[in-house]
Design a protein around this motif. Structure first.
Motif, PDB file in Angstrom:
ATOM      1  N   ASP A  49       0.974  -1.189   0.117  1.00 50.88           N
ATOM      2  CA  ASP A  49       0.054   0.130   0.095  1.00 50.88           C
ATOM      3  C   ASP A  49       0.881   1.356   0.014  1.00 50.88           C
ATOM      4  O   ASP A  49       0.438   2.504   0.128  1.00 50.88           O
ATOM      5  N   PHE A  65      -2.055  -6.182   0.609  1.00 55.55           N
ATOM      6  CA  PHE A  65      -3.206  -6.175   1.624  1.00 55.55           C
ATOM      7  C   PHE A  65      -4.516  -6.373   0.671  1.00 55.55           C
ATOM      8  O   PHE A  65      -4.516  -5.955  -0.460  1.00 55.55           O
ATOM      9  N   GLU A 117      -9.023  -5.824   0.890  1.00 59.67           N
ATOM     10  CA  GLU A 117      -9.838  -4.563   0.759  1.00 59.67           C
ATOM     11  C   GLU A 117     -10.099  -4.357   2.306  1.00 59.67           C
ATOM     12  O   GLU A 117     -10.714  -3.166   2.507  1.00 59.67           O
ATOM     13  N   GLY A 118     -10.044  -5.011   3.157  1.00 60.01           N
ATOM     14  CA  GLY A 118     -10.230  -4.657   4.685  1.00 60.01           C
ATOM     15  C   GLY A 118      -9.041  -4.073   5.271  1.00 60.01           C
ATOM     16  O   GLY A 118      -8.506  -3.387   4.726  1.00 60.01           O
ATOM     17  N   GLU A 119      -9.049  -4.234   6.667  1.00 61.86           N
ATOM     18  CA  GLU A 119      -8.108  -3.581   7.434  1.00 61.86           C
ATOM     19  C   GLU A 119      -6.761  -4.061   7.035  1.00 61.86           C
ATOM     20  O   GLU A 119      -6.747  -5.463   6.768  1.00 61.86           O
ATOM     21  N   ARG A 120      -5.681  -3.153   7.019  1.00 62.50           N
ATOM     22  CA  ARG A 120      -4.153  -3.506   6.866  1.00 62.50           C
ATOM     23  C   ARG A 120      -3.780  -4.015   8.206  1.00 62.50           C
ATOM     24  O   ARG A 120      -3.647  -3.078   9.250  1.00 62.50           O
ATOM     25  N   ARG A 121      -3.087  -5.146   8.289  1.00 62.24           N
ATOM     26  CA  ARG A 121      -2.818  -5.744   9.557  1.00 62.24           C
ATOM     27  C   ARG A 121      -1.346  -6.465   9.414  1.00 62.24           C
ATOM     28  O   ARG A 121      -0.990  -7.221   8.463  1.00 62.24           O
ATOM     29  N   ASP A 135      -5.371   5.868   4.459  1.00 69.44           N
ATOM     30  CA  ASP A 135      -6.336   5.074   3.857  1.00 69.44           C
ATOM     31  C   ASP A 135      -7.423   5.043   4.749  1.00 69.44           C
ATOM     32  O   ASP A 135      -7.709   4.085   5.418  1.00 69.44           O
ATOM     33  N   GLU A 137     -10.566   4.317   4.684  1.00 71.63           N
ATOM     34  CA  GLU A 137     -11.275   3.187   4.426  1.00 71.63           C
ATOM     35  C   GLU A 137     -10.605   1.710   5.029  1.00 71.63           C
ATOM     36  O   GLU A 137     -11.258   0.662   5.251  1.00 71.63           O
ATOM     37  N   ARG A 138      -9.210   1.747   5.099  1.00 73.25           N
ATOM     38  CA  ARG A 138      -8.649   0.589   5.475  1.00 73.25           C
ATOM     39  C   ARG A 138      -7.644   1.060   6.571  1.00 73.25           C
ATOM     40  O   ARG A 138      -6.481   1.423   6.541  1.00 73.25           O
ATOM     41  N   ARG A 191      -3.671   1.014  16.313  1.00 73.35           N
ATOM     42  CA  ARG A 191      -4.743   1.339  15.375  1.00 73.35           C
ATOM     43  C   ARG A 191      -4.149   2.611  14.680  1.00 73.35           C
ATOM     44  O   ARG A 191      -4.453   3.630  15.565  1.00 73.35           O
TER      45      ARG A 191
END
Length: 392
Positions: free
Chosen positions: A192, A210, A212-216, A230, A232-233, A245
């Motif tokens: 990303d 990554f 479409e959801g959270e980046r972990r 981002d 949205e993520r 977070r």
């Protein structure tokens, strides 16, 4: 010098190159001619070459005021050292480098009559302490990186490059592990665009790309990260004690598996939310430092530069003690250091360059402080360092 292969040199490689450093700090005619013509002869490395020069140029002696009598005493001391060392060019150059890279002012005070012992972090199955090379592990594949540092780039497609060299693409959803052993560092650009610096003795786990959801991601050890915004993520950095977070910010996470030191987050700018293992949430603002030990946490204001300079190959100190310097060196090289009580409270201010070899870093420290550092090899193959007051 002329026979070296500079084609794939990064800024970190230049900063670990003795010829380059000597040219920056104490050039002779031959070195000046070679490096002055270097950009024209090696245009492919010009950007990294310039970055390395800027890094060296950013290291300056601390400003402080001396009384006239102190100035005279310091001048006499410098001239005495100069006369003693002028016939020993190599040692003189090392001292010049030490003075430029780590201006440390020493003053002894009364200390407890106990030895200070700084132990390395506990080894785990990730075993960065047992590794000798940086390793990128993806599924059953393990890429060993022989260089002293590594720069890794991940594309959304799953393609991975190490120091500019393409390796086999990984499945985007696959989790990879980057193992960074003692005395080494790595940086990685995630799919990303977020950039992560991983410190010595750490294991960083991340997806090839990554979704479409959270980046972990997760860290055992220490990292500094500059997150690409981002909304949205959200971006989450996980470790065994808490989650951090963010939406877009820069911060340092220190979470070695070591009960002797608190886990911490230092926020350079932006805002983050920390969720502890007990579910408690803590909001941080710029220049906040969150520390967690034995289930209790504190939040204080700090100068972030003193906690994140390791990513540039430096430790930065401002009126700290040798005890703190030694503790950070012990953690960085994952080695036990025993410090004599006579020197633990020496006052240290400045910047200390982190060499790949522990003995080189200790040599610089011994040059600029009235101490001796002795590395001992133990029967079990581990090393220990004894730091004592210099007697001569």
């Amino acid at each position: 010098m002329d026979n070296k292969e500079y084609k794939e040199y990064t800024a970190a490689d230049f900063l670990n190159d003795p010829d380059f450093l000597l040219w920056c700090l104490d050039p002779d005619k031959r070195e000046d001619l070679f490096w002055s013509e270097f950009p024209a002869n090696h245009p492919e490395t010009f950007a990294e070459f310039r970055k390395a020069i800027q890094t060296v140029g950013s290291v300056r002696l601390n400003n402080f005021t001396l009384e006239e009598g102190e100035k005279a005493e310091l001048y006499d001391s410098i001239m005495s050292d100069y006369r003693a060392l002028c016939s020993r060019r190599r040692l003189l150059r090392r001292r010049l480098f030490a003075l430029a890279a780590a201006a440390v002012v020493a003053a002894g005070v009364v200390v407890p009559a106990l030895l200070g012992v700084f132990r390395p972090p506990t080894e785990t199955d990730a075993s960065p302490a047992r590794a000798s090379e940086i390793r990128l592990i993806s599924g059953r594949q393990s890429e060993h990186i022989a260089s002293e540092s590594a720069s890794i780039e991940c594309a959304p497609s799953g393609e991975v490059r190490i120091n500019g060299r393409k390796i086999a693409s990984a499945k985007p959803a696959r989790m990879n592990r980057l193992v960074v052993p003692e005395g080494k560092r790595a940086d990685i650009t995630l799919s990303d665009g977020s950039r992560v610096w991983i410190n010595s003795g750490s294991v960083f786990t991340f997806p090839a790309a990554f979704g479409e959801g959270e980046r972990r991601v997760s860290i055992e050890g220490e990292l500094y990260i500059d997150v690409t915004p981002d909304p949205e993520r959200p971006f989450i950095v996980h470790n065994a004690l808490f989650d951090t977070r963010v939406l877009g910010t820069s911060f340092d996470v220190n979470a070695y598996c070591d009960s002797n030191r608190p886990a911490s987050v230092v926020l350079v700018h932006g805002a983050v939310e920390i969720t502890t293992g007990d579910g408690e949430q803590v909001q941080l603002e710029s220049n906040d430092m969150f520390s967690l030990k034995a289930g209790n946490y504190t939040v204080v204001k700090v100068d972030p530069s003193q906690y994140v300079s390791w990513k540039d190959g430096l430790f930065t100190f401002s009126s700290g003690t040798l005890e703190r310097v030694i503790a950070q060196i012990a953690a960085y090289y994952r080695v036990e250091i025993v410090c004599d009580p006579d020197v633990r409270e020496l006052c240290c201010s400045g910047k200390l360059v982190l060499f790949d070899d522990l003995s080189d870093t200790l040599d610089v420290l011994s040059d600029i402080l009235p101490i001796n550092c002795r590395i001992e090899q133990r029967p079990d193959g581990t090393r220990a360092v004894c730091v004592t007051a210099r007697t001569n």
